[in-house]
Design a protein around this motif. Structure first.
Motif, PDB file in Angstrom:
ATOM      1  N   UNK A  16       0.818  -1.220   0.000  1.00  0.00           N
ATOM      2  CA  UNK A  16       0.000   0.000   0.000  1.00  0.00           C
ATOM      3  C   UNK A  16       0.852   1.270   0.000  1.00  0.00           C
ATOM      4  N   UNK A  17       2.101   1.146   0.457  1.00  0.00           N
ATOM      5  CA  UNK A  17       2.987   2.313   0.543  1.00  0.00           C
ATOM      6  C   UNK A  17       4.151   2.202  -0.438  1.00  0.00           C
ATOM      7  N   UNK A  19       3.982   2.910  -3.821  1.00  0.00           N
ATOM      8  CA  UNK A  19       3.565   3.528  -5.079  1.00  0.00           C
ATOM      9  C   UNK A  19       4.180   4.903  -5.316  1.00  0.00           C
ATOM     10  N   UNK A  20       5.108   5.295  -4.473  1.00  0.00           N
ATOM     11  CA  UNK A  20       5.690   6.638  -4.593  1.00  0.00           C
ATOM     12  C   UNK A  20       6.340   6.814  -5.963  1.00  0.00           C
ATOM     13  N   UNK A  27       5.374   1.634  -8.710  1.00  0.00           N
ATOM     14  CA  UNK A  27       5.020   2.715  -9.643  1.00  0.00           C
ATOM     15  C   UNK A  27       5.846   2.556 -10.914  1.00  0.00           C
ATOM     16  N   UNK A 153       4.918   8.758   9.242  1.00  0.00           N
ATOM     17  CA  UNK A 153       3.649   8.989   8.578  1.00  0.00           C
ATOM     18  C   UNK A 153       2.497   8.774   9.558  1.00  0.00           C
ATOM     19  N   UNK A 158      -2.828   7.413   5.033  1.00  0.00           N
ATOM     20  CA  UNK A 158      -3.156   6.578   3.881  1.00  0.00           C
ATOM     21  C   UNK A 158      -4.610   6.188   3.774  1.00  0.00           C
TER      22      UNK A 158
END
Lengths: 160, 160
Positions: A16-17, A19-20, A27, A153, A158
């Motif tokens: 979930x984290x 995709x930066x 990505x 974070x 999110x």
């Protein structure tokens, strides 16, 4: 030094984290920065593509700013992960940081085609707030310095 | 306000200086930031794509840093061009700036899908060195502030 980093912190982020645009392995269109320990410092190696230019022959400053940004949050994640007793590859989920501030000083034009190397020195300024001082070399030339303040974070970040 | 900016400074750069990944009209893969006067301030409007995320739902900070960077150099170019008696569209070749320093403070998560608006206030600190203070809004929310110090590109910079 080779271009291949074995245990990068970004390899360990939950899907979930991941995709930066700067450092997310999922990505497809992003830069894919990968940050790892090198002793007590951190390192991100990156070779910009031919499209990542400011003017022909020189690397785009925004890419260098992005490199420093993701190198900073990745370094902070490495440091807090280590403080918690873990290293990339240990199977534990690392913390994820977001950027509070980013400063970049451009010292010299960065030649296109060179291997960029970001080196980070990390300082804990609060259990959830870490500072990373960064130097960016193009081959052996120091081209930029920077500083990132990253914060853990927030859990709600999110949630959509 | 519409997304279309009529007289952007980047439209006026000579072809040799129009390849920037951030703001070059000739770089097919780049962001294509375009910066124009809005009274005594400058504005760059930009809608990030779905790939320009930090985590799903939120814009990548490196894109915001890049936006501030190119908005800063573009604003400095607009200001010196105006000081020299010219406006975009007048047919005169504008000056081209490079970034000396870039500072960004991230104030709030930037929602994906919002129209980003960078607003610049410009100060001459030397005939060849200009400071641009930038605010970045996502729709109506102030998400980041920044500061760019730009210097007139040395004549030798583009020579290969």
């Amino acid at each position: 030094m080779t271009l291949h980093t074995v245990h990068a912190i970004q390899d360990e982020y939950p899907d979930d984290f991941a995709w930066c645009f700067g450092c997310g392995r999922l990505n497809e269109d992003g830069y894919h920065f990968r940050t790892a320990w090198q002793g007590e410092q951190t390192v991100t190696l990156y070779k910009p593509s031919e499209k990542h230019i400011a003017i022909p022959g020189f690397v785009y400053g925004g890419l260098i700013a992005s490199l420093i940004d993701c190198h900073g949050t990745g370094s902070a994640a490495l440091a807090l992960h280590r403080k918690n007793g873990h290293e990339p590859g240990s199977g534990e989920e690392p913390p994820r940081f977001v950027t509070a501030s980013l400063n970049v000083n451009f010292l010299a034009p960065t030649p296109q085609g060179a291997l960029l190397k970001a080196i980070g020195k990390i300082e804990e300024i609060h259990p959830k707030k870490w500072k990373v001082v960064v130097e960016v070399f193009a081959d052996e030339t120091l081209c930029a310095t920077g500083e990132v303040v990253g914060v853990v974070m927030p859990a709600a970040f999110g949630k959509k």
